[in-house]
Design a protein around this motif. Sequence first.
Motif, PDB file in Angstrom:
ATOM      1  N   GLN A   1      -3.779   6.913   1.515  1.00 59.29           N
ATOM      2  CA  GLN A   1      -2.850   6.145   2.341  1.00 59.29           C
ATOM      3  C   GLN A   1      -2.263   5.045   1.487  1.00 59.29           C
ATOM      4  O   GLN A   1      -3.014   4.341   0.789  1.00 59.29           O
ATOM      5  CB  GLN A   1      -3.590   5.550   3.541  1.00 59.29           C
ATOM      6  N   ARG A   2      -0.923   4.912   1.525  1.00 63.05           N
ATOM      7  CA  ARG A   2      -0.270   3.834   0.780  1.00 63.05           C
ATOM      8  C   ARG A   2      -0.094   2.655   1.729  1.00 63.05           C
ATOM      9  O   ARG A   2       0.627   2.749   2.705  1.00 63.05           O
ATOM     10  CB  ARG A   2       1.087   4.289   0.248  1.00 63.05           C
ATOM     11  N   ASP A   3      -0.788   1.576   1.461  1.00 60.07           N
ATOM     12  CA  ASP A   3      -0.737   0.412   2.334  1.00 60.07           C
ATOM     13  C   ASP A   3      -0.259  -0.806   1.553  1.00 60.07           C
ATOM     14  O   ASP A   3      -0.496  -1.945   1.936  1.00 60.07           O
ATOM     15  CB  ASP A   3      -2.148   0.173   2.911  1.00 60.07           C
ATOM     16  N   THR A   4       0.369  -0.539   0.417  1.00 60.45           N
ATOM     17  CA  THR A   4       0.826  -1.645  -0.421  1.00 60.45           C
ATOM     18  C   THR A   4       2.296  -1.945  -0.121  1.00 60.45           C
ATOM     19  O   THR A   4       3.060  -1.036   0.219  1.00 60.45           O
ATOM     20  CB  THR A   4       0.636  -1.326  -1.922  1.00 60.45           C
ATOM     21  N   THR A   5       2.668  -3.217  -0.241  1.00 63.70           N
ATOM     22  CA  THR A   5       4.037  -3.606   0.095  1.00 63.70           C
ATOM     23  C   THR A   5       4.931  -3.603  -1.132  1.00 63.70           C
ATOM     24  O   THR A   5       6.147  -3.622  -1.014  1.00 63.70           O
ATOM     25  CB  THR A   5       4.036  -5.013   0.722  1.00 63.70           C
TER      26      THR A   5
ATOM     27  N   GLN B   1       4.231   1.319  -5.112  1.00 64.26           N
ATOM     28  CA  GLN B   1       4.325   2.530  -4.279  1.00 64.26           C
ATOM     29  C   GLN B   1       4.909   3.680  -5.091  1.00 64.26           C
ATOM     30  O   GLN B   1       4.425   4.803  -5.063  1.00 64.26           O
ATOM     31  CB  GLN B   1       5.225   2.246  -3.076  1.00 64.26           C
TER      32      GLN B   1
ATOM     33  N   LEU C   1      -7.397   4.524  -0.557  1.00 63.78           N
ATOM     34  CA  LEU C   1      -6.460   3.589   0.056  1.00 63.78           C
ATOM     35  C   LEU C   1      -5.838   2.724  -1.037  1.00 63.78           C
ATOM     36  O   LEU C   1      -6.554   2.050  -1.790  1.00 63.78           O
ATOM     37  CB  LEU C   1      -7.219   2.708   1.069  1.00 63.78           C
TER      38      LEU C   1
ATOM     39  N   THR D   1      -3.851  -0.464  -1.471  1.00 64.27           N
ATOM     40  CA  THR D   1      -3.572  -1.580  -0.574  1.00 64.27           C
ATOM     41  C   THR D   1      -3.389  -2.896  -1.338  1.00 64.27           C
ATOM     42  O   THR D   1      -3.850  -3.031  -2.478  1.00 64.27           O
ATOM     43  CB  THR D   1      -4.718  -1.721   0.459  1.00 64.27           C
ATOM     44  N   GLY D   2      -2.734  -3.877  -0.663  1.00 66.20           N
ATOM     45  CA  GLY D   2      -2.644  -5.237  -1.197  1.00 66.20           C
ATOM     46  C   GLY D   2      -1.582  -5.410  -2.264  1.00 66.20           C
ATOM     47  O   GLY D   2      -0.952  -4.456  -2.709  1.00 66.20           O
TER      48      GLY D   2
ATOM     49  N   MET E   1      -1.849  -4.535  -6.194  1.00 64.36           N
ATOM     50  CA  MET E   1      -2.450  -3.377  -5.541  1.00 64.36           C
ATOM     51  C   MET E   1      -3.926  -3.168  -5.922  1.00 64.36           C
ATOM     52  O   MET E   1      -4.313  -3.314  -7.070  1.00 64.36           O
ATOM     53  CB  MET E   1      -1.656  -2.127  -5.916  1.00 64.36           C
TER      54      MET E   1
ATOM     55  N   GLN F   1      -8.936   1.568  -3.199  1.00 62.26           N
ATOM     56  CA  GLN F   1     -10.263   1.707  -2.580  1.00 62.26           C
ATOM     57  C   GLN F   1     -10.556   3.198  -2.458  1.00 62.26           C
ATOM     58  O   GLN F   1      -9.776   3.941  -1.847  1.00 62.26           O
ATOM     59  CB  GLN F   1     -10.289   1.037  -1.214  1.00 62.26           C
TER      60      GLN F   1
END
Lengths: 315, 369
Positions: free
Chosen positions: B55-59, B64, B106, B108-109, B112, B115
Amino acid sequence: MSYFLTVKNLVKNYGDLCAVDNLSFYVKQGEIFGLLGPNGAGKSTTLSVITTLSDFIKGEIEIDGLDILKDRMGIKQIIGMVPQDIAVYDHLNALENVKFFASLYGLRGRQLTNSSIEALEFVGLSDRLEMKPKQMSGGMRRRLNIACGIAHSPKLIVMDEPTVGVDAQSREHILKSIQTLRERGATVIYTSHYMNEVEEICDRIAIIDKGQLVACGTKSELVALVTDAQSIYIETKIPASFELDSLKKKLRNLPDVKAVALEENSIRIDISIEKSSISKLLEQFLSMGLPVINIKTEVPNLDTMFLTLTGHELR
Amino acid sequence: MFSVIVKDTREFLRDRVNLFFYILFPVMLIFLLGNLLANMDKAEDAIGTIRIQYQRDTTDPYQQQAVMNFIGKVKEENGMLQFEETSDIKAARQLAGEDEITAAVLFTGDPMEIQIYEGTNQLKNKAVSAIFSSFIQSDKAYEAVFESNPQALSGLVLTQGEYVEQKDLGIHRTMMDYYAVTMLAMVCFMIILVGTGAFMGERQSKTINRLIIAPQNRVFLFLQKILGMLPQVAIQIVVIMFICVVIFKAHYAANTSDNLWLFLMFLCVTLCMVALGSAIGIVLKANPMAVIMPVLWIMMFFGGTYSREMHVKGLTEAMPIYQIQQAAYDLVIFGHHEKANYVIVISLLIMLAALITGAFLFSRKQEER
């Protein structure tokens, strides 16, 4: 008079054991000097000190005018040692062995090779130069052991029982070689368990026991010390029930008896010649239940002398 | 002066036991261990298909894009890797826990983080770690170029083969190489027995008494005995290195100067062991094979001489032979001299101390009965 070797009041201890106790003797230039004594008498220790192998506590040793404490290197240079144990390298051949030990005394090049070959010729191994000690007989190894100790032509040769375990032929060769060394001017100190060897080749003999000098002189001088005794060999049959030690003690306590030695089938008794009373001795034997099968008397020799002086046999 | 050296060399070369024990035996070990244990380098299990849900949860749009580029590239080149994007990382984690998939990942952040939620298959987990490690490394490299020369990226066209590869070390290493070094270290260590035997041999053959009464300075004589072993140890090292390289095709260092440095290091270690052994041999009455040999074998066992799998944390590092082996690997693989120099200096210092002690003991030596 100055002597080639003088040992004065030598004392050497191993821990609490006094191996040499105030020993004094001298050796003349060019003589074969025999050191006789039973095992543990201090012969080898004395030789160790003379050859600089061991230190000592007290005393003085002078060899060829050199003090052993002040001129150790000078003394080492003129000494040749033939140890009791065969001390050679198994992986080197006869010539290489002799050359190596001679090189430690500063011999080099042609002189080294010639002296080494000469030493091997001297002991009768000139046709065995390439032979390794492992391939040699016991007698040949003994002779190689001697060659290693004499190749540098030492003035003093110390031989510690050099004939142990050799055949009659090799022994004869070794004894002749030692006499030849003397004729060439070397001084020899010789120890042996074989009384006949000492009688045959030694000019003078020192008897050592328990680290002390018992007697010293020529063979005739030593025998003269005990001429008042004669040996009586009585052939008998000792019953199995007899305790040998107590029998020996009983016989030793008989009047005029100087020494007793139990041999295989006979008993040797040294008694005073002057007070000799063989009939009394025989009476004692019979009263103890010991049969007298045969009887033989003998005039004193080195064996008798040794037994008389030390109270026990050489071996 | 050279008579003791010549004598000792002759004795060594003529003694078949020595030749077997110090030359033939290590060579046999290198051959046997190098071949028998070569399989330890090979994988025993197939990894199979690796299924990863991510899952890409990075802004950060750059991050990305970097993730997508990487995944796209890996999927394209390797059919055994299956990447599936998910919007429910919790469900993916559950699937990973049930081993339905290999891992849930994951991104994230900002900056980046990655996880990774792994399944239970350790082998596949290692592969997943390796994949994302390589992603992190390539991402760092990309960032470095981006910061230093962004224009360079504009002309970048990814074609097959244009990706980071492991640096070519120039030599294809095998287990034979490992044992060529460890056995050489073993021989150097075992030479302590040659040193011990130098004086024990003289004692056993009773020739030591002849040496003691000779009109020679004892310290000089002791040093001659040590020097007498120099040709032996040099012969041993050269013969073993030669056989390993020429016959077994093992590799030491990539260039001659490093190989010479390696030879120098082992020579210093060997001389140190010879001096140490000689000093011990003057006083030791017991059979060195019975006293020293077990200690050596224990040190070599825990030092990883016989197997690189043997590593007990804290203990292995404390073994001198381990440190020597590490210094040798540093030298032959990476061309680093620091550890080797350290070994050389320590060896020379120990040798000096052993020489002084040995010479002192020998100068006071009395008759041997």
